[in-house]
Scaffold this motif. Structure first.
Motif, PDB file in Angstrom:
ATOM      1  N   SER A 184       0.945  -0.965  -0.298  1.00 17.29           N
ATOM      2  CA  SER A 184      -0.575   0.249   0.350  1.00 17.29           C
ATOM      3  C   SER A 184       0.735   1.067  -0.149  1.00 17.29           C
ATOM      4  O   SER A 184       0.646   2.298   0.814  1.00 17.29           O
ATOM      5  N   LYS A 185       1.851   1.512  -0.870  1.00 20.62           N
ATOM      6  CA  LYS A 185       2.892   1.895  -1.292  1.00 20.62           C
ATOM      7  C   LYS A 185       1.865   3.819  -1.406  1.00 20.62           C
ATOM      8  O   LYS A 185       0.714   4.146  -1.701  1.00 20.62           O
ATOM      9  N   ARG A 186       2.606   4.701  -1.273  1.00 19.44           N
ATOM     10  CA  ARG A 186       2.111   6.260  -1.830  1.00 19.44           C
ATOM     11  C   ARG A 186       2.437   6.413  -3.390  1.00 19.44           C
ATOM     12  O   ARG A 186       3.635   6.577  -3.286  1.00 19.44           O
ATOM     13  N   TRP A 187       1.581   6.313  -4.690  1.00 18.21           N
ATOM     14  CA  TRP A 187       1.664   6.310  -5.291  1.00 18.21           C
ATOM     15  C   TRP A 187       1.782   8.166  -6.068  1.00 18.21           C
ATOM     16  O   TRP A 187       0.381   8.353  -5.880  1.00 18.21           O
ATOM     17  N   HIS A 188       2.144   8.345  -6.865  1.00 23.20           N
ATOM     18  CA  HIS A 188       2.228  10.088  -7.680  1.00 23.20           C
ATOM     19  C   HIS A 188       2.572   9.388  -9.003  1.00 23.20           C
ATOM     20  O   HIS A 188       3.071   8.680  -9.654  1.00 23.20           O
ATOM     21  N   PHE A 189       1.640  11.020  -9.765  1.00 25.01           N
ATOM     22  CA  PHE A 189       1.772  10.828 -10.655  1.00 25.01           C
ATOM     23  C   PHE A 189       2.128  12.445 -11.654  1.00 25.01           C
ATOM     24  O   PHE A 189       1.560  13.346 -10.962  1.00 25.01           O
ATOM     25  N   ARG A 190       3.202  12.691 -12.631  1.00 27.00           N
ATOM     26  CA  ARG A 190       3.179  13.787 -13.370  1.00 27.00           C
ATOM     27  C   ARG A 190       2.939  13.737 -15.244  1.00 27.00           C
ATOM     28  O   ARG A 190       2.994  13.046 -15.218  1.00 27.00           O
ATOM     29  N   GLY A 191       1.885  14.800 -15.580  1.00 26.44           N
ATOM     30  CA  GLY A 191       1.590  14.740 -16.559  1.00 26.44           C
ATOM     31  C   GLY A 191       0.110  14.131 -16.552  1.00 26.44           C
ATOM     32  O   GLY A 191      -0.225  14.032 -17.621  1.00 26.44           O
ATOM     33  N   ALA A 192      -0.475  13.927 -15.439  1.00 29.06           N
ATOM     34  CA  ALA A 192      -2.108  13.612 -15.647  1.00 29.06           C
ATOM     35  C   ALA A 192      -2.403  13.787 -14.958  1.00 29.06           C
ATOM     36  O   ALA A 192      -2.034  13.289 -13.284  1.00 29.06           O
ATOM     37  N   LYS A 193      -3.586  13.542 -15.178  1.00 27.75           N
ATOM     38  CA  LYS A 193      -4.611  14.097 -13.046  1.00 27.75           C
ATOM     39  C   LYS A 193      -5.449  12.561 -13.177  1.00 27.75           C
ATOM     40  O   LYS A 193      -5.790  12.463 -13.488  1.00 27.75           O
ATOM     41  N   VAL A 194      -5.217  12.019 -11.661  1.00 33.08           N
ATOM     42  CA  VAL A 194      -5.908  10.831 -10.986  1.00 33.08           C
ATOM     43  C   VAL A 194      -7.678  10.823 -11.087  1.00 33.08           C
ATOM     44  O   VAL A 194      -8.069  12.409 -10.654  1.00 33.08           O
ATOM     45  N   VAL A 195      -8.326  10.792 -12.279  1.00 33.52           N
ATOM     46  CA  VAL A 195     -10.298  10.773 -11.964  1.00 33.52           C
ATOM     47  C   VAL A 195     -10.452   9.665 -11.313  1.00 33.52           C
ATOM     48  O   VAL A 195     -11.998   9.909 -11.120  1.00 33.52           O
ATOM     49  N   GLY A 196      -9.666   8.404 -11.020  1.00 28.29           N
ATOM     50  CA  GLY A 196     -10.848   7.205 -10.284  1.00 28.29           C
ATOM     51  C   GLY A 196      -9.836   6.612 -10.096  1.00 28.29           C
ATOM     52  O   GLY A 196      -8.753   6.317 -10.331  1.00 28.29           O
ATOM     53  N   GLN A 197     -10.086   5.646  -9.039  1.00 31.38           N
ATOM     54  CA  GLN A 197      -9.263   4.803  -8.030  1.00 31.38           C
ATOM     55  C   GLN A 197     -10.243   3.009  -7.402  1.00 31.38           C
ATOM     56  O   GLN A 197     -11.770   4.147  -6.879  1.00 31.38           O
ATOM     57  N   THR A 198      -9.864   1.974  -8.104  1.00 30.60           N
ATOM     58  CA  THR A 198     -11.050   1.212  -7.016  1.00 30.60           C
ATOM     59  C   THR A 198      -9.325   0.126  -6.733  1.00 30.60           C
ATOM     60  O   THR A 198      -8.606  -0.105  -7.045  1.00 30.60           O
ATOM     61  N   THR A 199      -9.757  -0.649  -5.994  1.00 29.82           N
ATOM     62  CA  THR A 199      -8.651  -1.471  -5.419  1.00 29.82           C
ATOM     63  C   THR A 199      -9.683  -2.819  -5.193  1.00 29.82           C
ATOM     64  O   THR A 199     -10.854  -2.792  -4.217  1.00 29.82           O
TER      65      THR A 199
END
Length: 388
Positions: free
Chosen positions: A347-362
């Motif tokens: 359960s690490k913390r993930w980061h993103f460049r160049g895009a926006k997170v618009v949804g997440q499911t596990t």
């Protein structure tokens, strides 16, 4: 190539292949195969179709959390018999008489489709699927068996007639997706192409078998192509024959489009349709789990994911995963959200460049699906994690 995986920070990151369900040959009221009598093949089904057959489509869409596309054939929805004036549209020609299919079920089913449009998207599949010349049935409505497009004026006449059928029945706007009848199609002749005509009617998506397509020029990729603003995706083979009713669920070659025919998911007794639908839903949900595949929630999501899957450079770079979209054409049909999957048991913390997170499911298997919308003018998405 199924699933594209890279290791990062002790986790697995994947760019999954989409799976999108298309149901062809929806819309007939008569079920029987009339090809030996110079009539359409229809579904080769043992009974008339009914509202429960449309309810089956909705049930399947709900089970999959997907807005399923239905390839709609609308000739038997003609309320005024105007198709008698559309050359080549029916086997009766000028004597066209559709009274056998004109009943209360038309309004009832049209209303049902309108009320459930969030689950079912209409795709253009033709008027009566075939073409009749001098009273003789020929394959198919828009192209001949060699992939030669019929005269452009005639094609436009048929597409306009399809719009009239939609309007007669209050079925909404013109479709975004075209599924060529019998998959006979053509590509690569620019402004003289079928794609140019389709685009003028607002169609930006096509799925067909490239092996049944006449290529005037080679496609840009063996499974994805574009012309005149229209994106084409390889359909592949259907896992069940077109006329097999209540087909046992089976997944065939791995292409983004899973194409079934209406009869495949229906039971001879409509009260048992749900049993067939649920079996197909179960196998698809299982296929969409894990890292390598994902169920696309709707048409455009499939096309943008497929474009990234086939065309993006997916690589590890400087302790990050990079999705380089430079080779993806800047067309609306291929532009949109891109999903990645991460299996991360810590359960690490993930980061993103160049895009926006618009949804997440596990899911239960520690696989997280993250939906990313590329930033304007960005051609590269970076995925990375930071230590605590």
């Amino acid at each position: 190539m199924n699933g594209r995986r890279l290791a990062l920070c002790g986790a697995e990151v994947s760019l999954p292949q989409p799976i999108f369900l298309v149901i062809e040959d929806v819309g007939w009221w008569q079920g029987y195969d009339g090809s030996t009598q110079n009539e359409p093949f229809r579904n080769g089904f043992c009974r008339r179709h009914c509202l429960d057959d449309y309810r089956a489509l909705t049930r399947l869409a709900k089970r999959l959390s997907m807005r399923v596309a239905i390839g709609l054939v609308l000739g038997e929805w003609d309320r005024t018999n105007f198709l008698k004036d559309v050359p080549g549209a029916t086997w009766m020609g000028k004597s066209w008489d559709n009274r056998i299919n004109q009943g209360s079920w038309l309004a009832e089913t049209a209303q049902y489709l309108k009320d459930h449009r969030q689950f079912i998207e209409i795709a253009l599949h033709g008027i009566c699927h075939e073409f009749w010349q001098d009273g003789q049935m020929l394959r198919t409505e828009f192209h001949d068996a060699s992939g030669q497009m019929r005269p452009a004026a005639l094609v436009r006449h048929h597409l306009e007639a399809y719009a009239n059928l939609l309007s007669q029945n209050g079925l909404g706007d013109y479709p975004r997706l075209f599924i060529p009848p019998a998959l006979h199609h053509s590509f690569g002749n620019g402004q003289a192409s079928m794609q140019a005509i389709l685009e003028s009617f607002g169609i930006n998506f096509v799925t067909t078998r490239f092996g049944k397509t006449r290529f005037h020029t080679e496609p840009q990729h063996p499974r994805i192509a574009w012309e005149c603003g229209v994106g084409l995706i390889e359909r592949g083979l259907s896992p069940a024959n077109w006329d097999v009713a209540a087909a046992p669920p089976l997944l065939g070659d791995d292409n983004p489009i899973l194409a079934l025919h209406w009869a495949n998911i229906l039971h001879p007794d409509p009260e048992h349709n749900d049993e067939i639908v649920d079996a197909w839903a179960d196998i698809l949900i299982e296929k969409g789990a894990g890292l390598d595949f994902m169920l696309a929630e709707e048409l455009a999501a499939c096309w943008s994911q497929a474009a990234a899957y086939y065309l993006a450079d997916f690589r590890e770079e400087s302790n990050s995963v990079v999705i380089d979209l430079g080779a993806v054409p800047k067309l609306p049909c291929f532009t949109g959200v891109i999903a990645i999957k991460i299996r991360d048991e810590e359960s690490k913390r993930w980061h993103f460049r160049g895009a926006k997170v618009v949804g997440q499911t596990t899911g239960d298997d520690a696989v997280t699906t993250i939906s990313l919308l590329p930033e304007p003018r960005s051609t590269k998405i970076e995925v990375y994690c930071l230590g605590d």
